[in-house]
Enzyme design. Sequence first.
Site, PDB file in Angstrom:
ATOM      1  CG  HIS A 128      -1.917   1.048   1.280  1.00 25.51           C
ATOM      2  ND1 HIS A 128      -2.076   1.898   2.342  1.00 25.51           N
ATOM      3  CD2 HIS A 128      -2.860   1.413   0.368  1.00 25.51           C
ATOM      4  CE1 HIS A 128      -3.067   2.724   2.103  1.00 25.51           C
ATOM      5  NE2 HIS A 128      -3.564   2.461   0.903  1.00 25.51           N
ATOM      6  CG  HIS A 164      -3.358   9.148  -0.244  1.00 26.82           C
ATOM      7  ND1 HIS A 164      -4.263   9.901   0.475  1.00 26.82           N
ATOM      8  CD2 HIS A 164      -3.951   7.952  -0.445  1.00 26.82           C
ATOM      9  CE1 HIS A 164      -5.352   9.190   0.698  1.00 26.82           C
ATOM     10  NE2 HIS A 164      -5.188   7.993   0.155  1.00 26.82           N
TER      11      HIS A 164
END
Length: 298
Positions: free
Chosen positions: A54, A96
């Site tokens: 991730h 992100h």
Amino acid sequence: MRRPSSKFGAGRAGISLAWPALAGCVAAGAAVLTACAASDTPPAAGPRVLKVAHRGGAGLAPENTLAAFEVGLAHRADLLELDVHLSKDGQLVVVHDASLARTTNLSGEVADYTAAELAAADAAAKFVGPAAAGPQPIPTLAQVLALASGRAGVQVEIKVRSDRSRYPGIEAKVVDALRSHAMLAEAVVMSFDFPTVREVKRIEPRLRTCALISTTHLSSIGRLEPARIADEIVGLGAEYVGVNHAGLTEALFAALTGRGLRVGVWTVNDPADMRRFAAQGVAFITSDRPDLLQQAIG
Ligand code: G3P
Ligand code: CA
């Protein structure tokens, strides 16, 4: 429909079908799924669950940096997960949040800066973790694909702006980047934004897509109506569903897999949970800790 062959993706449907004990459990219904998986079907005998790092391995290195992606590769992740936005000059950049303050030494929006300016930023500025990585640029998608090529697949998540609007043309740019790096077969393109998922599949039907489901989404409709959410995702043409692991009930898993969807979970950082989801038969497990994932499920 012909798909590009891939050790990361093309064989997964076939492998799933080769796990007859679990398939039988699913067919028998959600109530028996856990018992079947636990008693009849050891994970080692079933399909290999794909290990997904991730943001590269956000628990071990500054998220979405080349340092993090190297960590994910070192722990033998099958796929590197990453998030993309468009810079002011229309470049695909890997970060992100739509705004920069949480992870970098810049403020404001990603879309306010050129890719060159973002490359000069420090994406490790706010990292608190086990080892100092030193300053890290905000990478372009092209840089990450070049790093991953031949070593792992990628899960490319297309993000939206802070006001939740889409970046015009971002889907086609992602498809072009994957084509130019010859990584169509090693990629899955994902989004929480369902029209984005639909658009990617329209542009390149051979590319695997994944609809992401948050607990917010589940609490609005999914938790109450698993069949409804399964129908919606099938309608997008997606092969995968990525569910927040806290929201994956047996009923939802059964509804999704029953419609032929491959179900993955994020973000799983506890080894006991990793083993439990692997036994349940998920297609992929996404973790900030690719080291623990490697130890837990191999
Ligand atoms: O893999 C899915 C996951 O990355 C979605 O959540 O917020 O980490 O992008 P987020
Ligand atoms: Ca993501």
